[in-house]
Write an enzyme that holds these catalytic residues in place. Structure first.
Site, PDB file in Angstrom:
ATOM      1  N   THR A 195       0.776  -1.250   0.000  1.00 58.46           N
ATOM      2  CA  THR A 195       0.000   0.000   0.000  1.00 58.46           C
ATOM      3  C   THR A 195       0.802   1.292   0.000  1.00 58.46           C
ATOM      4  OG1 THR A 195      -0.048  -0.240   2.402  1.00 58.46           O
ATOM      5  CG2 THR A 195      -1.984  -0.996   1.200  1.00 58.46           C
ATOM      6  N   GLU A 196       2.126   1.232   0.165  1.00 63.03           N
ATOM      7  CA  GLU A 196       2.889   2.435   0.511  1.00 63.03           C
ATOM      8  C   GLU A 196       2.688   3.608  -0.442  1.00 63.03           C
ATOM      9  OE1 GLU A 196       4.854  -0.819   2.816  1.00 63.03           O
ATOM     10  OE2 GLU A 196       3.857  -0.598   0.890  1.00 63.03           O
TER      11      GLU A 196
END
Length: 265
Positions: free
Chosen positions: A135-136
């Site tokens: 998800t970063e």
């Protein structure tokens, strides 16, 4: 007193169970959880250890970084940010290089850093309700310190999709791309883990340690990255946290809205 963020125990057969224990925030990691994992590795390293089983307490295995914690670290000095990234890397890498087999049991959400954690484990079993996402980038951050482990687990081609889109995918897709080895029902997750542990305990411990070491030495991906390359990844990971994009991404999380991104000039 608040509950410890990481719990661990050791059976008389040398099977350690390490449990991430922040269920109120879906086991999202912060500084205390990172230090808890390191403490568990330190303690277990002094014991007659045969297998490590990694679990998450509650509905979810591990939801990546606690973004409130990330936002509190971000305004600190570059040196303090780098120290936070280094500790995070060391927690994953210590798990990665343990000379005993590691087994991760995954239920519910496994996001961001959680995908790096399971990539550093030897065997991963997922419940059929597990969901995954790298998800970063959604928050203006990068997965720098877990990219090598992810490349080893699922290959560069899959990382180039899932680390760029940040999309969620289910347990069967995770199995297809190699992030997990087996998918079982949630009710069968512990028993499936017990079965694998029994198979591991039937094997010679020194032979297991040497086989794991040789497999990692033979890797063409992240396991073979040298110390200088990892130091660069730590620097990139921490520096990205202090960018304007990260500030916007974390604000969008706090305000429950989409990020407002500008195209690169």
């Amino acid at each position: 007193m608040p509950a410890k963020p990481v719990l661990w125990s050791l059976s008389d057969r040398g099977v350690a169970t390490v449990t991430l224990n922040r269920p109120e925030v879906n086991n999202a990691y912060d500084g205390a959880l990172i230090q808890g994992v390191l403490a568990a590795m330190d303690d277990l390293g002094t014991r007659p250890l045969r297998v490590v089983v990694l679990k998450g307490n509650g509905r979810h295995f591990q939801a990546g970084a606690d973004l409130k914690w990330i936002n509190s670290v971000r305004p600190q000095s570059p040196e303090e940010n780098e120290a936070a990234s280094r500790a995070t890397f060391e927690a994953v890498q210590r798990l990665n290089t343990l000379p005993v087999p590691t087994v991760a049991l995954v239920q519910g959400g496994c996001f961001g850093g959680g995908t790096g954690v399971i990539s550093a484990c030897d065997i991963v079993i997922a419940a059929d309700n597990a969901m995954f996402s790298i998800t970063e980038v959604r928050w203006g951050l990068t997965a720098a310190i877990i990219i090598p482990q992810l490349c080893d687990a699922i290959g560069v081609r899959q990382v180039r999709r899932y680390a760029l889109t940040g999309e969620r995918f289910g347990a069967e897709e995770a199995r297809r791309i190699g992030l997990v080895h087996e998918v079982v029902s949630l009710a069968e997750l512990d028993s499936a883990g017990d079965k694998v542990v029994e198979q591991l305990l039937a094997n010679a411990p020194e032979a297991l340690a040497e086989t794991k070491r040789l497999a990692m030495e033979s890797s063409f991906g992240g396991m073979a990255v040298d110390d200088a390359a990892y130091a660069r990844l730590v620097r990139l990971h921490s520096a990205r946290r202090q960018t304007a994009e990260a500030a916007e991404g974390l604000a969008s999380f706090a305000e429950k809205r989409a990020g407002r991104w500008s195209a690169k000039a």
